[in-house]
Every structure is written in structure tokens, then in C-alpha cells.
Design a protein around this motif. Structure first.
Motif, PDB file in Angstrom:
ATOM      1  N   ARG A 237       0.813  -1.222   0.000  1.00  0.00           N
ATOM      2  CA  ARG A 237       0.000   0.000   0.000  1.00  0.00           C
ATOM      3  C   ARG A 237       0.842   1.266   0.000  1.00  0.00           C
ATOM      4  O   ARG A 237       0.366   2.344  -0.300  1.00  0.00           O
ATOM      5  N   PHE A 238       2.101   1.136   0.381  1.00  0.00           N
ATOM      6  CA  PHE A 238       2.943   2.332   0.491  1.00  0.00           C
ATOM      7  C   PHE A 238       3.595   2.662  -0.844  1.00  0.00           C
ATOM      8  O   PHE A 238       4.763   2.342  -1.079  1.00  0.00           O
ATOM      9  N   THR A 239       2.834   3.289  -1.718  1.00  0.00           N
ATOM     10  CA  THR A 239       3.362   3.661  -3.029  1.00  0.00           C
ATOM     11  C   THR A 239       3.305   5.181  -3.170  1.00  0.00           C
ATOM     12  O   THR A 239       2.706   5.865  -2.351  1.00  0.00           O
TER      13      THR A 239
ATOM     14  N   SER B 239      -0.314   6.409  -3.528  1.00  0.00           N
ATOM     15  CA  SER B 239      -1.163   6.555  -2.352  1.00  0.00           C
ATOM     16  C   SER B 239      -0.605   7.580  -1.373  1.00  0.00           C
ATOM     17  O   SER B 239      -1.146   7.769  -0.293  1.00  0.00           O
ATOM     18  N   PHE B 240       0.457   8.240  -1.742  1.00  0.00           N
ATOM     19  CA  PHE B 240       1.041   9.241  -0.847  1.00  0.00           C
ATOM     20  C   PHE B 240       0.473  10.606  -1.190  1.00  0.00           C
ATOM     21  O   PHE B 240       0.612  11.087  -2.317  1.00  0.00           O
ATOM     22  N   VAL B 241      -0.181  11.218  -0.241  1.00  0.00           N
ATOM     23  CA  VAL B 241      -0.789  12.521  -0.496  1.00  0.00           C
ATOM     24  C   VAL B 241       0.235  13.613  -0.199  1.00  0.00           C
ATOM     25  O   VAL B 241       0.830  13.638   0.870  1.00  0.00           O
ATOM     26  N   VAL B 242       0.428  14.463  -1.189  1.00  0.00           N
ATOM     27  CA  VAL B 242       1.457  15.482  -1.055  1.00  0.00           C
ATOM     28  C   VAL B 242       0.842  16.807  -0.609  1.00  0.00           C
ATOM     29  O   VAL B 242      -0.186  17.222  -1.130  1.00  0.00           O
TER      30      VAL B 242
ATOM     31  N   GLY C 107      -6.830  15.724   2.999  1.00  0.00           N
ATOM     32  CA  GLY C 107      -6.508  15.032   1.754  1.00  0.00           C
ATOM     33  C   GLY C 107      -6.298  13.538   1.988  1.00  0.00           C
ATOM     34  O   GLY C 107      -6.776  12.697   1.208  1.00  0.00           O
ATOM     35  N   ILE C 108      -5.591  13.226   3.039  1.00  0.00           N
ATOM     36  CA  ILE C 108      -5.317  11.819   3.346  1.00  0.00           C
ATOM     37  C   ILE C 108      -6.618  11.086   3.670  1.00  0.00           C
ATOM     38  O   ILE C 108      -6.874   9.980   3.187  1.00  0.00           O
ATOM     39  N   LEU C 109      -7.467  11.741   4.447  1.00  0.00           N
ATOM     40  CA  LEU C 109      -8.747  11.118   4.786  1.00  0.00           C
ATOM     41  C   LEU C 109      -9.599  10.897   3.545  1.00  0.00           C
ATOM     42  O   LEU C 109     -10.215   9.851   3.369  1.00  0.00           O
ATOM     43  N   GLN C 110      -9.606  11.902   2.684  1.00  0.00           N
ATOM     44  CA  GLN C 110     -10.428  11.780   1.481  1.00  0.00           C
ATOM     45  C   GLN C 110      -9.974  10.625   0.608  1.00  0.00           C
ATOM     46  O   GLN C 110     -10.784   9.870   0.078  1.00  0.00           O
ATOM     47  N   GLN C 111      -8.669  10.507   0.485  1.00  0.00           N
ATOM     48  CA  GLN C 111      -8.154   9.409  -0.321  1.00  0.00           C
ATOM     49  C   GLN C 111      -8.572   8.054   0.254  1.00  0.00           C
ATOM     50  O   GLN C 111      -8.976   7.147  -0.466  1.00  0.00           O
ATOM     51  N   LYS C 112      -8.493   7.957   1.558  1.00  0.00           N
ATOM     52  CA  LYS C 112      -8.832   6.708   2.224  1.00  0.00           C
ATOM     53  C   LYS C 112     -10.329   6.410   2.058  1.00  0.00           C
ATOM     54  O   LYS C 112     -10.720   5.270   1.822  1.00  0.00           O
TER      55      LYS C 112
HETATM   56  P1  ADP Z   1       6.663   6.982   9.887  1.00  0.00           P
HETATM   57  O1  ADP Z   1       7.512   5.946   9.261  1.00  0.00           O
HETATM   58  O2  ADP Z   1       7.090   8.388   9.568  1.00  0.00           O
HETATM   59  O3  ADP Z   1       6.444   6.787  11.353  1.00  0.00           O
HETATM   60  P2  ADP Z   1       4.636   5.836   8.189  1.00  0.00           P
HETATM   61  O4  ADP Z   1       5.298   5.985   6.878  1.00  0.00           O
HETATM   62  O5  ADP Z   1       4.627   4.494   8.796  1.00  0.00           O
HETATM   63  O6  ADP Z   1       5.208   6.890   9.243  1.00  0.00           O
HETATM   64  O7  ADP Z   1       3.140   6.387   8.062  1.00  0.00           O
HETATM   65  C1  ADP Z   1       2.129   6.060   8.985  1.00  0.00           C
HETATM   66  C2  ADP Z   1       0.835   5.845   8.250  1.00  0.00           C
HETATM   67  O8  ADP Z   1       0.378   7.064   7.713  1.00  0.00           O
HETATM   68  C3  ADP Z   1       0.976   4.887   7.090  1.00  0.00           C
HETATM   69  O9  ADP Z   1      -0.181   4.100   6.993  1.00  0.00           O
HETATM   70  C4  ADP Z   1       1.095   5.807   5.891  1.00  0.00           C
HETATM   71  O10 ADP Z   1       0.577   5.207   4.720  1.00  0.00           O
HETATM   72  C5  ADP Z   1       0.246   6.974   6.309  1.00  0.00           C
HETATM   73  N1  ADP Z   1       0.698   8.246   5.736  1.00  0.00           N
HETATM   74  C6  ADP Z   1       1.601   9.104   6.262  1.00  0.00           C
HETATM   75  N2  ADP Z   1       1.753  10.176   5.467  1.00  0.00           N
HETATM   76  C7  ADP Z   1       0.944   9.992   4.420  1.00  0.00           C
HETATM   77  C8  ADP Z   1       0.640  10.744   3.238  1.00  0.00           C
HETATM   78  N3  ADP Z   1       1.224  11.931   2.993  1.00  0.00           N
HETATM   79  N4  ADP Z   1      -0.267  10.237   2.370  1.00  0.00           N
HETATM   80  C9  ADP Z   1      -0.877   9.061   2.617  1.00  0.00           C
HETATM   81  N5  ADP Z   1      -0.645   8.306   3.689  1.00  0.00           N
HETATM   82  C10 ADP Z   1       0.252   8.756   4.591  1.00  0.00           C
END
Ligand code: ADP
Ligand code: MG
Length: 455
Positions: free
Chosen positions: A118-120, A123-126, A287-292
């Protein structure tokens, strides 16, 4: 491991999580796969999987491990089709080297930590707080010539460091499959190093780590104070930099601020590009919530989400994205279980504990800092004795906000304002309350500060 072992593990889990939770969340799990340190379970719905992942995965992993199954990671997938569509694990990053005659078993099998699918980047909201880190990560993920080394990402818990690192690894795997990319946590680095020492395979260890094209080490603060691991890390690091191989490091703070980290390592870490992930702002959280939610919507057509709920969450849960996501998952899981519409009331009920602890996060020190910044005075003046109006007034503003925004008592607040008496604090709070009604500039200041502090 057999289903019998899983049976024993289940017994143990009943004790850990309680009968009710067990019946609701663990009993329905079906173990579908256990290989390469990954245990996969089938779950009935995606919410179910998310919920179990957040609340019980650690218990399950611990119990599996103590039953003798080596499990690094537990994952949950809906049926088998879903498991294929969304492999939660990408292939462990390290591919075997071109078959040199001397390769030993350990050389080929020492894998990195599993990547979360899931960590791509998709899916990362900027947003403003992370745009620099994101841009730098993108650059590294192109796999072009190394321009900065290392890339050092730092920031508080749950701000996306691990997410970005996994995204880099995924991207590199698809763009440049010939590259040997190794991702692991600093803890795993240490663990493997200690194991190599024990098994007298330090040379193999060294060779392996020096043979990668991209090395990513997560949460490097972990090795602070661990001398021989630091030493080995330092050498690995130097060897790779000298060979012009890309290194990506994360930590919870800037290199210079990691206590008990050798100075020579600090200075090497600072040689590349150091970028921090700032605490999230309201827009980013929304933004993150909306994506989810979009994702959930596509899974669950019937869900009704009332207006204002996401805004409420983004406003109230301000520290950690993981907590924010957890809140949303819980809300959806709950609503779908009881078949109710997601309203503000439901959110307040269902998330009372998270909302409360999220409130507690705001410290008096933060308030003092923000107020000092806003009025352009020194932080030390907040607690110092000066009585000049241009210092005393901001100080009273900070007292007022501390009373309003934290659960601290007047004596506690007094202690944090340089040991002032609680009557002084009370006086300050009253003064501001009084002035607020006649001084619109002050009222504006307060509104702004409140917004800044609450995110
Ligand atoms: P860290 O390693 O900095 O402690 P993580 O990368 O594990 O944090 O992120 C924690 C959670 O928050 C993960 O589920 C990640 O997908 C989500 N998350 C954090 N920042 C974002 C972002 N900008 N967009 C989408 N999801 C994010
Ligand atoms: Mg992390």
C-alpha cells in the motif's frame, strides 16, 4: 507450521485479547499461507482486515513466533482473488546476484524487510509539509545518477517516512528491476549483524551489504549507542558512498540531534540531502482522509458518510497520520458492523478515546513557543520575570490558551510559567477574557493562535 500450531496459538490469543474480541475478530481468520516470514490470513471484508491488522496483528505475530513459526509480518486479504490483486508483500527486495561461484546460501537468502504494497507514491498525499521529502524521494526513485548521498528523511512518528521509503523501493523495482535494492530497519540491520558475528559470517555480511545498489535503512536512531553496530554501519555506509551507490536513511530527528550517535556518522549523514517531514497541516490531513474514504467507497457501496465528519477528524486528530487513519478505519468498521450512517455523533462516540488523547497532545511548551513566535518575543521571556507590557501580555495570552486548550490545572500551569503562583495564572486568564471582549485585535490574535495550535 501446521494448522495445529495455529490452533494452539488461538488458545493463547483468547487469553490475550479476551473471549469477546477473540470471537469477533480472530475466530473468523483463516490461515491461508505461511512462507518467508509472512503469515497471511483470509478475512471476510476489507474493513475486517484493516481492523485486525491495526489491533491484533502484533498479538498474532508474537504468538506465532513464540509457537516457533518465524513470522516477521502478518497480513490479511479478502479471499484469494483479493490477495492476488493486492499483494501486501512485494518480493523481498534483494535479488540474487549474478551467480558468482562463491555465492553462499546466506548471500542469496538474506532478504530485506517486506514492503507494504500500500505504500506507493500513488497513495502518498502530497502537501506543503511533505512536498520536499516527496520530491527528493521521487528523484531517488528514478534510479538515475546519484546526486545526493545519502537522502536523509526525518520527522515525527507517523508522518510518512516509512511510506516514502517503501514507495522508492517499489518504484525502483518496476523501473530498474536490475538494481539490487535493500530495504530494512536499523533494528534489523543490527540483528543481522549480531547474527553474523555469532555465526562467524561477518565477511558474508559485509559482502552482502556492499553488493547492493540502493540501501535503505529505516529508523536509524535505533543504532545510537550500539557501538559495534554503529561501527559496522559506518563502514558499510562509506563503502557504498565511495562506490557511488544510493543510500536512503530515515530517523525520527535530524542527524545532529540523535544522541549517542558518533560524530563522524552524524557528519556523514549530513553530507547528502537532509529533509524533514513537517507535522501535517489541516489540508494534508483532509486530503489523506479523502483518499482513504475514496478507497473504502469503492469497496463498500452502501456506506453513508455525513458532511463534516472528515473535516472534524482532520481538525481534531492532529499529530500522527497513523492515528488519523486508524480512527477512520475504526469508524468505518463500526458503522458497517452496526449498519449505521457515519455522523458526527457516531464519530464522537466511537472515537472518544482517540479524541481525548489527541487533545492531551498539545503541551504548554508548544503554546508558549507559538505565542512567543507570534508576538516576536523570546521563549525564555514566557517563563522569565519581566513585567513590561509587551512581554507580560503575550505571557498572559499563553496562560489563557494553556488553560483553554490543555487539561492542566492552574498550579500546574503556574509551574510551567517559571514557578508562578496559581493566583497569578488565574489573574492572567481573567485579564485576557476581559480584554478579549473590548480589544478586537487581541480577539483576532487569539483566534489565529488557537487555529495554529489545534492544527
Ligand atoms: P513513519 O515511518 O514516519 O512513522 P509511516 O510511513 O509508517 O510513518 O506512516 C504512517 C501511516 O500514515 C501509514 O499508513 C502511511 O501510509 C500513512 N501516511 C503518512 N503520510 C501519508 C501521506 N502523505 N499520504 C498518505 N498516507 C500517509
Ligand atoms: Mg516508520
Amino acid at each position: 507450521m501446521t494448522n495445529e500450531t495455529w490452533g494452539q496459538v488461538r488458545e493463547e490469543l483468547i487469553k490475550r485479547v479476551g473471549k469477546n474480541n477473540y470471537t469477533t475478530w480472530i475466530e473468523p481468520l483463516k490461515l491461508s499461507h505461511l512462507k518467508n516470514g509472512v503469515a497471511r490470513f483470509e478475512v471476510p471484508t476489507i474493513f475486517f482486515g484493516d481492523w485486525v491488522q491495526r489491533n491484533y496483528a502484533d498479538h498474532i505475530r508474537t504468538q506465532l513466533t513464540s509457537a516457533g513459526a518465524l513470522v516477521d509480518r502478518v497480513e490479511f486479504a479478502v479471499g484469494t482473488a483479493a490477495a492476488e490483486a493486492r499483494p501486501a508483500i512485494a518480493a523481498a527486495a534483494l535479488k540474487p546476484a549474478a551467480k558468482a561461484a562463491r555465492t553462499r546460501a546466506s548471500d542469496e537468502e538474506l532478504p530485506g524487510a517486506p514492503l507494504d504494497a500500500r505504500f506507493t507514491f500513488d497513495s502518498f498525499v502530497v502537501g506543503k509539509p511533505n512536498e520536499l521529502a516527496h520530491a527528493a524521494a521521487r528523484r531517488v526513485a528514478e534510479g538515475g545518477p546519484v546526486t545526493f548521498n545519502p537522502l536523509f528523511l526525518y520527522g515525527g512518528v507517523g508522518l510518512g517516512k516509512t511510506h516514502l521509503m517503501h514507495a522508492i523501493a517499489h518504484e525502483l523495482q518496476s523501473r530498474r528491476p536490475e538494481l539490487r535494492v535493500l530495504y530494512l530497519s536499523a533494528e534489523q540491520f543490527m540483528y543481522r549483524f549480531v547474527q553474523a558475528l555469532r555465526d562467524r559470517q561477518v565477511m558474508d555480511f559485509k559482502e552482502l551489504f556492499r553488493s547492493v545498489d540502493v540501501l535503505m535503512v529505516d529508523d536509524v536512531q535505533f543504532i545510537a549507542g550500539k557501538d559495534s553496530t554503529q561501527e559496522e554501519f559506518f563502514h558499510t555506509f562509506n563503502a557504498l558512498v565511495d562506490a557511488n551507490k544510493q543510500i536512503v536513511i530515515s530517523a525520527d530527528r535530524a542527524p545532529g540531534e540523535i544522541k549517542d550517535l558518533e560524530d563522524r556518522i552524524k557528519s556523514r549523514l549530513q553530507c547528502g540531502l537532509v529533509v524533514d517531514l513537517h507535522p501535517t497541516d489541516y489540508e494534508l490531513r483532509l486530503g489523506i482522509l479523502q483518499q482513504k474514504v475514496d478507497f473504502y467507497r469503492s469497496q463498500y457501496k452502501g456506506l453513508v458518510l455525513a458532511d463534516g465528519v472528515l473535516e472534524f477528524l482532520a481538525h481534531r486528530i492532529t499529530t500522527n497520520v497513523r492515528v488519523l487513519e486508524g480512527a477512520l478505519t475504526r469508524l468505518f468498521a463500526f458503522a458497517s458492523l452496526v449498519g449505521r450512517e457515519i455522523t458526527l455523533d457516531l464519530a464522537q462516540d466511537c472515537l472518544a478515546d482517540i479524541l481525548r488523547s489527541s487533545d492531551r497532545k498539545l503541551s504548554i511548551e508548544e503554546i508558549q513557543r507559538k505565542v512567543a513566535e507570534h508576538y516576536n518575543i523570546r521563549l525564555s521571556d514566557m517563563i522569565g520575570p519581566k513585567r513590561l507590557r509587551n512581554i507580560a501580555r503575550p505571557r498572559q495570552v499563553a496562560m489563557y490558551l494553556s488553560k483553554q486548550l490543555t487539561p492542566r490545572s492552574l498550579p500546574e500551569i503556574g509551574r510551567r510559567f517559571g514557578g508562578r503562583d496559581h493566583t497569578t495564572i488565574m489573574h492572567g486568564v481573567r485579564k485576557i477574557e476581559e480584554l478579549m471582549t473590548i480589544d478586537s485585535q487581541l480577539a483576532d490574535d487569539l483566534q489565529l493562535l488557537r487555529r495554529l495550535l489545534q492544527g
